[in-house]
Design a protein around this motif. Structure first.
Motif, mmCIF file in Angstrom:
data_model
loop_
_atom_site.group_PDB
_atom_site.id
_atom_site.type_symbol
_atom_site.label_atom_id
_atom_site.label_comp_id
_atom_site.label_asym_id
_atom_site.label_seq_id
_atom_site.Cartn_x
_atom_site.Cartn_y
_atom_site.Cartn_z
ATOM 1 N N UNK A 167 0.829 -1.208 0.000
ATOM 2 C CA UNK A 167 0.000 0.000 0.000
ATOM 3 C C UNK A 167 0.863 1.257 0.000
ATOM 4 N N UNK A 168 1.968 1.238 0.734
ATOM 5 C CA UNK A 168 2.874 2.393 0.740
ATOM 6 C C UNK A 168 3.505 2.601 -0.639
ATOM 7 N N UNK A 169 3.914 1.525 -1.276
ATOM 8 C CA UNK A 169 4.497 1.633 -2.620
ATOM 9 C C UNK A 169 3.477 2.167 -3.618
ATOM 10 N N UNK A 170 2.217 1.770 -3.461
ATOM 11 C CA UNK A 170 1.175 2.255 -4.373
ATOM 12 C C UNK A 170 0.991 3.755 -4.206
ATOM 13 N N UNK A 171 1.014 4.227 -2.964
ATOM 14 C CA UNK A 171 0.885 5.673 -2.724
ATOM 15 C C UNK A 171 2.096 6.448 -3.251
ATOM 16 N N UNK A 172 3.237 5.789 -3.301
ATOM 17 C CA UNK A 172 4.442 6.445 -3.804
ATOM 18 C C UNK A 172 4.527 6.416 -5.329
ATOM 19 N N UNK A 173 3.543 5.818 -5.991
ATOM 20 C CA UNK A 173 3.523 5.798 -7.446
ATOM 21 C C UNK A 173 4.274 4.645 -8.070
ATOM 22 N N UNK A 174 4.420 3.527 -7.352
ATOM 23 C CA UNK A 174 5.143 2.382 -7.908
ATOM 24 C C UNK A 174 4.326 1.637 -8.952
ATOM 25 N N UNK A 175 3.032 1.910 -9.041
ATOM 26 C CA UNK A 175 2.205 1.266 -10.049
ATOM 27 C C UNK A 175 1.983 -0.202 -9.761
ATOM 28 N N UNK A 176 1.890 -0.987 -10.847
ATOM 29 C CA UNK A 176 1.608 -2.417 -10.709
ATOM 30 C C UNK A 176 2.736 -3.167 -10.014
ATOM 31 N N UNK A 177 3.941 -2.623 -9.999
ATOM 32 C CA UNK A 177 5.052 -3.302 -9.314
ATOM 33 C C UNK A 177 4.787 -3.435 -7.820
ATOM 34 N N UNK A 178 3.983 -2.529 -7.261
ATOM 35 C CA UNK A 178 3.667 -2.616 -5.835
ATOM 36 C C UNK A 178 2.847 -3.848 -5.503
#
Length: 369
Positions: A167-178
């Motif tokens: 969830x943190x990676x998604x908020x940081x803009x990691x996209x589908x890699x998160x």
């Protein structure tokens, strides 16, 4: 003796000289001329200049300017006759303001754009293969719908940390890699497949998430045999053949929220296929329009095969399985270095016989009192 003659006077001086030799007369104004009057005053009395000078009359009045003739009104349009034959009443020509004098109407607000329709997540196969629960128990794996065990609680803790990080990676803009997690280990036999299976079974129990477990150990695949599923095309087939839809290679199970993707056909060029641009397309397809779908890759050992290092470029998290009393520090450091393309590498201690915190989930849930 020289004779002197008087210089003749002209104009008013002659009149004044004659006036001096004549007796005084009554001035026209009724005033008696005295001897001390000036020549101009005496001349004025003789010739009555007041009568000669015209008295000022009234100032001439400027004739009033004529107002311009009003423009002829436009010809009235004859009214259409009514049913009775009499023309309908027509308003006066200037009853309404001229079009040039009217205020421009405010521009109409643009209608709001219609929201695009919600795109449904990519659909996998409708076939749901049964999973033998007893076979899971014999392998020491989590059994869905089973009792709460120490193993279940331990992987609940592990999955919760991974989901929070995702969830943190998604908020940081990691996209589908998160949404992608790589499971690997330095050497074979350290429990990477065991941990990948239990982690997938644990995430499948989430109420708002689902999980796709991908067998990426192309040389020695073992996910299908552990779950008792039939073989078929898988990840490597989708990488080698661009006409294959990766979603068509996914197998459904009777465990809600759990999907399996086989390794596929074996090849000696697995690392080269993973390094191609096709890999990004295949992985994006697996999570298309499905932000709550987690993808777990069971990769080969990092020090034994190269595909693990290639897959690390496409995931948001990597979990390195470390087996207690077996994995050496040097091997662990080398494995972490090879998986360094992933920005978040975490360690999971497997087969430990002690707990540093003293937690014993099994004894807690087994206690009756």
């Amino acid at each position: 003796m020289t004779e002197h003659s008087k210089i003749p006077l002209s104009g008013h001086d002659d009149a004044a000289h004659e006036a001096e030799n004549q007796p005084q007369k009554q001035a026209p104004t009724g005033r008696t001329r005295g001897p001390g009057e000036s020549l101009i005053e005496r001349a004025a009395g003789r010739f009555d200049f007041n009568a000669i000078i015209a008295r000022p009359g009234p100032l001439p009045v400027e004739p009033a300017r004529k107002a311009p003739a009003p423009a002829a009104p436009p010809a009235a349009v004859p009214a259409a006759p009514t049913a009775s034959g009499a023309p309908a009443s027509v308003p006066p020509p200037f009853a309404a303001p001229l079009a040039a004098e009217q205020e421009p109407a405010p521009p109409l607000a643009a209608p709001p754009l219609a929201e695009p329709p919600f795109a449904a997540p990519i659909a996998f196969s409708d076939d749901h293969h049964p999973i033998d629960r007893e076979h899971l128990r014999e392998q020491g794996l989590i059994v869905p719908e089973g009792t709460v065990t120490a193993l279940l609680e331990e992987f609940r803790i592990v999955k919760r940390q991974l989901l929070v990080q995702a969830a943190d990676l998604r908020r940081q803009g990691a996209g589908a890699a998160s949404q992608r997690i790589l499971i690997s280990s330095p050497h074979p036999g350290e429990g990477k497949t065991y941990c990948a299976l239990n982690l997938a079974l644990s995430i499948a129990a989430e109420k708002e998430s689902e999980v796709l477990l991908v067998d990426a150990d192309f040389a020695k695949p073992s996910i299908l045999s552990a779950l008792g599923l039939p073989g078929g095309p898988g990840l490597m087939d989708a990488l080698m053949d661009e006409t294959i839809d990766p979603a068509a290679c996914v197998l459904g199970t009777d465990i809600p929220g759990l999907w399996i993707m086989p390794a596929g056909d074996a090849t000696i060029n697995d690392s080269e296929y993973l390094a191609s641009s096709r890999t990004a397309e295949v992985l994006e397809r697996l999570t298309e329009n499905a932000p709550r779908r987690m993808v777990i890759f069971d990769s080969p050992p990092a020090l034994a095969a190269s595909p693990a290092a290639e897959l690390a470029k496409y995931v948001g998290q990597t979990v390195v399985i470390v087996r207690a009393d077996r994995t050496g520090q040097g091997a662990l450091e080398d494995a972490i270095s090879l998986l360094g393309a992933c920005p978040n590498v975490q360690l999971l201690l497997n087969d430990a016989q002690f707990s540093p915190s003293g937690r014993r989930f099994g004894s807690y849930y087994g206690y009756k009192g």
